[in-house]
Write an enzyme that holds these catalytic residues in place. Structure first.
Site, PDB file in Angstrom:
ATOM      1  N   ASP A 125      -2.774   6.182  -3.405  1.00  0.00           N
ATOM      2  CA  ASP A 125      -1.506   5.684  -2.686  1.00  0.00           C
ATOM      3  C   ASP A 125      -0.776   4.516  -3.687  1.00  0.00           C
ATOM      4  O   ASP A 125      -1.350   4.468  -4.955  1.00  0.00           O
ATOM      5  CB  ASP A 125      -1.868   5.191  -1.365  1.00  0.00           C
ATOM      6  CG  ASP A 125      -2.859   4.046  -1.309  1.00  0.00           C
ATOM      7  OD1 ASP A 125      -3.647   3.801  -2.633  1.00  0.00           O
ATOM      8  OD2 ASP A 125      -3.021   3.314  -0.447  1.00  0.00           O
ATOM      9  N   ASP A 157      -6.046   2.011  -3.545  1.00  0.00           N
ATOM     10  CA  ASP A 157      -7.250   2.130  -2.813  1.00  0.00           C
ATOM     11  C   ASP A 157      -7.479   3.386  -1.836  1.00  0.00           C
ATOM     12  O   ASP A 157      -8.657   3.583  -1.513  1.00  0.00           O
ATOM     13  CB  ASP A 157      -7.414   0.897  -1.792  1.00  0.00           C
ATOM     14  CG  ASP A 157      -6.120   0.669  -0.838  1.00  0.00           C
ATOM     15  OD1 ASP A 157      -5.351   1.538  -0.694  1.00  0.00           O
ATOM     16  OD2 ASP A 157      -6.115  -0.287  -0.095  1.00  0.00           O
ATOM     17  N   SER A 207       0.730  -1.262   0.011  1.00  0.00           N
ATOM     18  CA  SER A 207       0.044  -0.044  -0.138  1.00  0.00           C
ATOM     19  C   SER A 207       0.790   1.204   0.120  1.00  0.00           C
ATOM     20  O   SER A 207       1.601   1.462  -0.867  1.00  0.00           O
ATOM     21  CB  SER A 207      -0.823  -0.062   1.344  1.00  0.00           C
ATOM     22  OG  SER A 207      -1.924   1.051   1.247  1.00  0.00           O
ATOM     23  N   ASP A 232      -1.100   1.434  -3.875  1.00  0.00           N
ATOM     24  CA  ASP A 232      -1.748   0.245  -4.534  1.00  0.00           C
ATOM     25  C   ASP A 232      -3.270   0.803  -4.999  1.00  0.00           C
ATOM     26  O   ASP A 232      -4.180  -0.019  -5.329  1.00  0.00           O
ATOM     27  CB  ASP A 232      -2.024  -0.917  -3.555  1.00  0.00           C
ATOM     28  CG  ASP A 232      -2.944  -0.588  -2.256  1.00  0.00           C
ATOM     29  OD1 ASP A 232      -3.004   0.677  -1.936  1.00  0.00           O
ATOM     30  OD2 ASP A 232      -3.586  -1.394  -1.785  1.00  0.00           O
TER      31      ASP A 232
END
Length: 450
Positions: free
Chosen positions: A243, A247, A104, A245
Site C-alpha cells: 500500500d 505496511d 496509508s 506507506d
C-alpha cells in the site's frame, strides 16, 4: 484533558487543508512534540521524519521540521520511506521519536501523522495525551543558542534495505524467481525493488513512478487487479503489492490468484509450527475468515480475534505472548522480525517459506479453505442503538445457534456514522446470503422503530 482530541487509533488523519491536517497545525504539533520529548529525555532530542509520496508531504515535512527546531529538537529528514522503515530507523539511529507523514492506503488528498517511540513502537497513550496538552500552550521558541538543527539522512534507503535483507537467512536467495513488485506509487517505490533484486530475483516493478497525486490510484494492495494482470502478462512466479506507506502487503500467485492477509498468516503459522518456532496464539481480527480459524485448529494453533486495527492486534500479541498476527487487509505483524507491521518483511517471510519448502504460492496456501462471506451495511438513524434491542439480540442468538461450529456472525457498529455492518460466514454460500439478509432486515426494522 482526559481524552485525546486529535490522536485516533492510528495517529492523526484527514483531508489536506482541513484542520488538523493543515500547515499551521503541523507547525504547532512539531513544537508540542519537541517540547514534550525535551522534558522527558536527557539533553536535546532527535526526531526523524519520513513521508510517503503525496504532494502535501513537502508542506507538512517543512512545518513539522520548523516546529521541532523551534522547540530545541534536532531533526533527521528521511525523505520518502515506508512507515516500518521509520520505525526501524528511529530505533537503529537512537532517535527519541519518529514521525511518518502518510495516509496509508487513502488517496492523495488525504494525509496524516503517525509517531513512533524510541524503540520503534507506537507512542503510548500517555505521551500522545501530553503532546495534545502541550498543543494548548502558547507557541514559544527556545533561545537562539538552543534551537535544533535539521539534516538529511542520505543513506536511509540503504540502511533500511539492509535491515530487510537481514530478516532472512544469510544464504537465502531468490535466484531463478521472477517477481512483479507493485509499489502503489508510494513510499516503497525506491526500496522494495532494490531489496528483492539484491536477493537475486528478476524484478518487474509497477506502480513505481510517483508524481505526488497517483499514490494508490489503480495500483497497490487496495487495487490488486493491476498486479494480477502484470503477473500473467510477464509470466512471473509471483506478485507482491504494497500500500502507499508500505505496511501492508498482498500476494498474487503465478495463476493471477490473490492471496490476502489470512493466506499469509496461515502459511507463516504452519511453517513456524512445523519447526517448533511458533510462540503463543496467532492473532487475527473480527474480520479474519472463519476458514483460517479452522485451518489453524488442524495443527492445534488457536486464533485469537482482536478488534480491527493493527494497534489492537499488537495489544493481543503482547498480552498472550504471541509473535504472529495481522489483518485480512495484509497488515502482518512478525514480531520475531520487526517491531511493527512491515510489508516487505512479511513478503520476505513468505518467500523464505516457499524457498525452504520448494513450493510455489498456489501450493503453499492450499491447506486454507476460506468460507463464503457476506457483508451487508445497514445505514439508518438509530442503527447503532438497535444492536442493543431485544429483537436484534434474539435474532443474533438464533443465527449463532444455526452456524454453531461451522460458521460465525459479526455485528459491528461504525464509530463515525449511523451504520451497522452485518458479516456472516459459513460453508453454504446460499445459506450465508439468506441469513445475512434476514439479520440485516431485522437490524434495519429495529433502527427505524428506535
Amino acid at each position: 484533558m482526559n481524552q485525546r482530541k486529535y490522536f485516533g487509533t492510528d495517529g492523526i488523519r484527514g483531508l489536506v487543508g482541513q484542520w488538523p491536517i493543515s500547515a499551521d497545525f503541523m507547525l504547532r504539533l512539531g513544537r508540542a512534540a519537541g517540547s514534550v520529548l525535551a522534558r522527558e529525555g536527557d539533553g536535546r532530542p532527535t526526531v526523524l521524519i519520513g513521508k510517503d509520496t503525496r504532494i502535501s508531504g513537502y508542506m507538512f515535512e517543512a512545518a513539522l521540521e520548523a516546529g521541532l527546531v523551534a522547540a530545541g529538537a534536532d531533526v533527521g529528514l528521511l525523505g520518502p520511506m515506508p512507515t516500518p522503515a521509520v520505525a526501524f530507523l528511529t530505533h537503529s539511529m537512537r532517535a527519541q521519536a519518529g514521525i511518518v507523514i502518510s495516509a496509508s492506503h487513502n488517496p492523495h488528498h488525504d494525509n496524516g501523522i503517525k509517531f513512533f517511540s524510541a524503540n520503534g513502537e507506537k507512542l503510548s497513550d500517555a505521551v500522545e495525551l501530553a503532546i495534545e496538552q502541550e498543543l494548548e500552550a502558547d507557541f514559544v521558541t527556545v533561545a537562539s543558542e538552543r534551537l535544533g538543527k535539521a539534516v538529511r539522512v542520505d543513506d536511509a534507503v540503504a540502511r533500511y534495505a539492509e535491515f530487510c535483507k537481514a530478516t532472512v537467512a544469510e544464504d537465502f536467495s531468490l535466484r531463478g524467481l521472477k517477481v512483479v513488485v507493485d509499489c502503489a506509487h508510494g513510499a516503497t517505490y525506491q526500496v522494495a525493488p532494490k531489496v528483492f533484486a539484491e536477493l537475486g530475483a528478476e524484478v518487474v516493478a509497477i506502480g513505481n513512478k510517483p508524481d505526488g497525486f497517483n499514490i494508490n490510484r489503480g495500483v497497490g494492495s487496495t487495487h490488486p487487479q493491476a498486479l494480477q494482470q502484470a503477473v500473467l502478462e510477464h509470466g512471473a512466479d509471483m506478485g507482491i503489492a504494497f500500500d502507499g506507506d508500505g505496511d501492508r502487503v498482498m500476494l498474487v500467485d503465478r495463476y493471477g490468484v490473490l492471496a490476502d492477509g489470512d493466506d499469509i498468516l496461515y502459511m507463516l503459522a504452519r511453517h513456524l509450527h512445523a519447526r517448533g518456532a511458533l510462540k503463543g496464539p496467532v492473532v487475527g481480527t473480527l474480520m479474519s475468515n472463519y476458514g483460517l480459524q479452522q485451518a489453524l485448529a488442524q495443527f492445534d494453533v488457536p486464533l485469537i480475534r482482536a478488534n480491527v486495527g493493527d494497534r489492537y492486534v499488537m495489544q493481543q500479541l503482547k498480552e498472550h505472548g504471541g509473535m504472529l498476527g495481522g489483518e485480512t487487509s495484509g497488515h502482518i505483524l512478525c514480531l520475531d522480525r520487526a517491531t511493527t507491521g512491515d510489508g516487505i518483511v512479511a513478503a520476505l517471510a513468505v518467500l523464505e517459506v516457499l524457498v525452504l519448502s520448494g513450493q510455489d504460492l498456489a501450493t503453499a496456501r492450499q491447506g486454507l479453505q476460506k468460507l463464503p462471506q457476506v457483508m451487508l451495511n445497514v445505514r439508518a438513524i438509530g442503527a447503532r442503538e438497535a444492536l442493543a434491542s431485544d429483537e436484534v439480540l434474539t435474532a443474533l442468538a438464533e443465527v449463532e445457534q444455526t452456524l454453531h461450529g461451522r460458521g460465525r456472525v459479526v455485528l459491528r457498529a461504525s464509530g463515525t456514522e449511523p451504520l451497522v455492518r452485518v458479516t456472516i460466514e459459513g460453508a453454504d454460500a446460499a445459506e450465508v446470503q439468506q441469513l445475512a439478509e434476514k439479520l440485516a432486515g431485522i437490524v434495519k426494522s429495529a433502527a427505524e422503530r428506535s
